[in-house]
Design a protein around this motif. Sequence first.
Motif, PDB file in Angstrom:
ATOM      1  N   SER A   1       1.010  -1.029  -0.191  1.00  0.00           N
ATOM      2  CA  SER A   1      -0.031  -0.172  -0.105  1.00  0.00           C
ATOM      3  C   SER A   1       0.859   1.106   0.361  1.00  0.00           C
ATOM      4  CB  SER A   1      -1.160  -0.186   1.376  1.00  0.00           C
ATOM      5  OG  SER A   1       0.066  -0.021   2.308  1.00  0.00           O
ATOM      6  N   ARG A   2       0.361   2.191  -1.552  1.00  0.00           N
ATOM      7  CA  ARG A   2       1.523   3.691  -0.485  1.00  0.00           C
ATOM      8  C   ARG A   2       2.224   3.731  -1.251  1.00  0.00           C
ATOM      9  NH1 ARG A   2      -2.095   6.357   2.731  1.00  0.00           N
ATOM     10  NH2 ARG A   2      -2.908   4.973   4.851  1.00  0.00           N
ATOM     11  N   VAL A   3       2.280   3.311  -2.398  1.00  0.00           N
ATOM     12  CA  VAL A   3       3.081   2.784  -3.317  1.00  0.00           C
ATOM     13  C   VAL A   3       2.973   3.778  -4.069  1.00  0.00           C
ATOM     14  CG1 VAL A   3       4.288   0.763  -2.380  1.00  0.00           C
ATOM     15  CG2 VAL A   3       2.742   0.780  -4.472  1.00  0.00           C
ATOM     16  N   GLY A   4       1.832   4.527  -4.305  1.00  0.00           N
ATOM     17  CA  GLY A   4       1.761   5.725  -5.789  1.00  0.00           C
ATOM     18  C   GLY A   4       1.307   4.319  -6.511  1.00  0.00           C
ATOM     19  N   LYS A   5       0.569   3.679  -7.277  1.00  0.00           N
ATOM     20  CA  LYS A   5      -0.582   2.703  -7.889  1.00  0.00           C
ATOM     21  C   LYS A   5      -1.347   3.887  -8.432  1.00  0.00           C
ATOM     22  CE  LYS A   5      -2.551   0.007  -5.428  1.00  0.00           C
ATOM     23  NZ  LYS A   5      -2.296   0.345  -3.971  1.00  0.00           N
ATOM     24  N   THR A   6      -1.730   4.998  -7.437  1.00  0.00           N
ATOM     25  CA  THR A   6      -3.248   6.258  -7.793  1.00  0.00           C
ATOM     26  C   THR A   6      -1.948   6.788  -9.415  1.00  0.00           C
ATOM     27  OG1 THR A   6      -4.153   5.609  -6.654  1.00  0.00           O
ATOM     28  CG2 THR A   6      -4.536   7.405  -7.563  1.00  0.00           C
ATOM     29  N   ILE A   7      -1.339   7.317  -8.638  1.00  0.00           N
ATOM     30  CA  ILE A   7      -0.250   8.682  -9.469  1.00  0.00           C
ATOM     31  C   ILE A   7       0.250   7.644 -10.454  1.00  0.00           C
ATOM     32  CG2 ILE A   7       2.507   9.017  -9.359  1.00  0.00           C
ATOM     33  CD1 ILE A   7      -0.014  10.368  -7.711  1.00  0.00           C
ATOM     34  N   VAL A   8       0.624   6.156 -10.855  1.00  0.00           N
ATOM     35  CA  VAL A   8       1.164   5.777 -11.542  1.00  0.00           C
ATOM     36  C   VAL A   8       0.049   5.407 -12.895  1.00  0.00           C
ATOM     37  CG1 VAL A   8       2.680   4.194 -12.590  1.00  0.00           C
ATOM     38  CG2 VAL A   8       3.025   5.020 -10.694  1.00  0.00           C
ATOM     39  N   SER A   9      -0.863   5.270 -12.216  1.00  0.00           N
ATOM     40  CA  SER A   9      -2.041   4.395 -13.215  1.00  0.00           C
ATOM     41  C   SER A   9      -2.320   6.133 -13.853  1.00  0.00           C
ATOM     42  CB  SER A   9      -4.189   4.689 -12.383  1.00  0.00           C
ATOM     43  OG  SER A   9      -3.430   3.527 -11.591  1.00  0.00           O
ATOM     44  N   ARG A  10      -2.494   7.329 -12.971  1.00  0.00           N
ATOM     45  CA  ARG A  10      -3.068   8.801 -13.964  1.00  0.00           C
ATOM     46  C   ARG A  10      -1.761   9.373 -15.238  1.00  0.00           C
ATOM     47  NH1 ARG A  10      -4.351  13.905 -13.684  1.00  0.00           N
ATOM     48  NH2 ARG A  10      -2.880  15.692 -13.527  1.00  0.00           N
TER      49      ARG A  10
ATOM     50  N   MET B   1      -1.184   7.954 -22.692  1.00  0.00           N
ATOM     51  CA  MET B   1      -2.015   6.745 -23.007  1.00  0.00           C
ATOM     52  C   MET B   1      -3.333   8.067 -24.446  1.00  0.00           C
ATOM     53  SD  MET B   1      -3.453   3.069 -22.202  1.00  0.00           S
ATOM     54  CE  MET B   1      -3.757   3.720 -21.016  1.00  0.00           C
ATOM     55  N   ILE B   2      -3.029   8.957 -23.645  1.00  0.00           N
ATOM     56  CA  ILE B   2      -4.339  10.668 -24.255  1.00  0.00           C
ATOM     57  C   ILE B   2      -3.429  11.555 -24.807  1.00  0.00           C
ATOM     58  CG2 ILE B   2      -5.837  12.389 -23.338  1.00  0.00           C
ATOM     59  CD1 ILE B   2      -6.073  10.965 -20.893  1.00  0.00           C
ATOM     60  N   ALA B   3      -2.125  10.922 -24.428  1.00  0.00           N
ATOM     61  CA  ALA B   3      -1.577  12.203 -25.309  1.00  0.00           C
ATOM     62  C   ALA B   3      -0.919  11.077 -26.797  1.00  0.00           C
ATOM     63  CB  ALA B   3       0.565  12.179 -24.896  1.00  0.00           C
ATOM     64  N   GLN B   4      -1.118   9.819 -26.661  1.00  0.00           N
ATOM     65  CA  GLN B   4      -1.579   8.776 -28.106  1.00  0.00           C
ATOM     66  C   GLN B   4      -2.447   9.322 -28.901  1.00  0.00           C
ATOM     67  OE1 GLN B   4      -0.449   4.805 -26.626  1.00  0.00           O
ATOM     68  NE2 GLN B   4       2.047   5.245 -26.536  1.00  0.00           N
TER      69      GLN B   4
ATOM     70  N   LEU C   1       9.298   0.153 -17.811  1.00  0.00           N
ATOM     71  CA  LEU C   1       8.215   1.242 -18.400  1.00  0.00           C
ATOM     72  C   LEU C   1       8.397   2.942 -18.273  1.00  0.00           C
ATOM     73  CD1 LEU C   1       4.394  -1.146 -18.041  1.00  0.00           C
ATOM     74  CD2 LEU C   1       7.075  -1.070 -20.129  1.00  0.00           C
ATOM     75  N   GLY C   2       9.308   2.573 -16.960  1.00  0.00           N
ATOM     76  CA  GLY C   2       9.425   4.287 -16.307  1.00  0.00           C
ATOM     77  C   GLY C   2       9.525   4.686 -15.289  1.00  0.00           C
ATOM     78  N   GLU C   3       9.675   5.652 -15.282  1.00  0.00           N
ATOM     79  CA  GLU C   3      10.300   5.734 -13.267  1.00  0.00           C
ATOM     80  C   GLU C   3      10.267   7.856 -13.395  1.00  0.00           C
ATOM     81  OE1 GLU C   3      15.165   5.538 -12.897  1.00  0.00           O
ATOM     82  OE2 GLU C   3      14.987   4.726 -15.017  1.00  0.00           O
ATOM     83  N   ILE C   4       9.069   7.298 -12.643  1.00  0.00           N
ATOM     84  CA  ILE C   4       8.252   8.484 -11.500  1.00  0.00           C
ATOM     85  C   ILE C   4       9.314   9.714 -10.338  1.00  0.00           C
ATOM     86  CG2 ILE C   4       6.516   9.680 -10.764  1.00  0.00           C
ATOM     87  CD1 ILE C   4       4.746   7.888 -12.576  1.00  0.00           C
TER      88      ILE C   4
ATOM     89  N   ARG D   1      -0.127  16.790 -11.117  1.00  0.00           N
ATOM     90  CA  ARG D   1       0.893  17.211 -12.621  1.00  0.00           C
ATOM     91  C   ARG D   1       0.877  16.483 -13.617  1.00  0.00           C
ATOM     92  NH1 ARG D   1       6.089  19.219 -10.360  1.00  0.00           N
ATOM     93  NH2 ARG D   1       5.382  19.719  -7.912  1.00  0.00           N
ATOM     94  N   GLU D   2       1.462  17.211 -14.495  1.00  0.00           N
ATOM     95  CA  GLU D   2       1.723  16.047 -15.724  1.00  0.00           C
ATOM     96  C   GLU D   2       2.527  15.138 -16.001  1.00  0.00           C
ATOM     97  OE1 GLU D   2      -0.340  16.399 -18.737  1.00  0.00           O
ATOM     98  OE2 GLU D   2      -2.078  17.756 -17.518  1.00  0.00           O
ATOM     99  N   MET D   3       2.300  14.496 -16.067  1.00  0.00           N
ATOM    100  CA  MET D   3       3.241  13.005 -16.141  1.00  0.00           C
ATOM    101  C   MET D   3       4.139  11.616 -17.222  1.00  0.00           C
ATOM    102  SD  MET D   3       2.659  11.895 -12.052  1.00  0.00           S
ATOM    103  CE  MET D   3       1.393  11.494 -12.507  1.00  0.00           C
TER     104      MET D   3
END
Length: 226
Positions: A12-21, A27-30, A197-200, A209-211
């Motif tokens: 828990s609290r590892v940033g799932k929602t932030i990564v989902s965002r 994908m919207i950018a695509q 797939l990436g590093e936030i 924020r835009e990520m």
Amino acid sequence: MLTHFFVTGTDSRVGKTIVSRALLQAMIAQGKVVLGYKPIATGSQELADGVRNKDAVTLQKSSSVSYPLSRITPYALSDEDIFTSHLPKNIFEQMTDGLHFLRQEAETVVVEGCDGWRTLITPKRRFSDWVVQLNMPVILVVGIQEGCVSQALLAAEAIIADGVPLLGWVANRINPCLAHYAETISAIRQNIKAPLLGEIPYLPRAESREMAQYLDLSLLNELSVA
């Protein structure tokens, strides 16, 4: 094209929602129409206008189309409710119905889990059982902090052992003061076959924020889910 996939975390609290965002934004950018879905969420609050969950709000604001929070998170529970709430016996069927509805409205649905891979939603039923039942591809969020290498390897091994595809993992730097960050990332990369797939980076107020720029989804573009 991926029609849906599941985002889980090492804990828990590892940033799932932030990564989902970030995934939704990328994908919207695509040019894709995408929606976020978190069928069960804890940490919800009872407000004058109803139950509100901040993760559901983040997913709502990050999606291509705005849907009511009750569609995005039909089961918004308080932290105290997770083991005492009387979820319906057909909870998996209802979660699946919600996913099917959103799949009709979007090209891709990003499904966010609750806590880690082995989270119990009833005393005997695990969230992962639903993912396995649907053979849903998985993206693992690793919160980069002390002890995360072991957590990441255990989570990845459990996902693969359950027989669902592990599409990749995302590193989310939740501890900005962690020493040996690069070495930590390298150790995980060498021991998880799925791609990074990436590093936030550590970002205050990341939910606003835009990520998209922190992710590389090119490895997902050729994948398809029936």
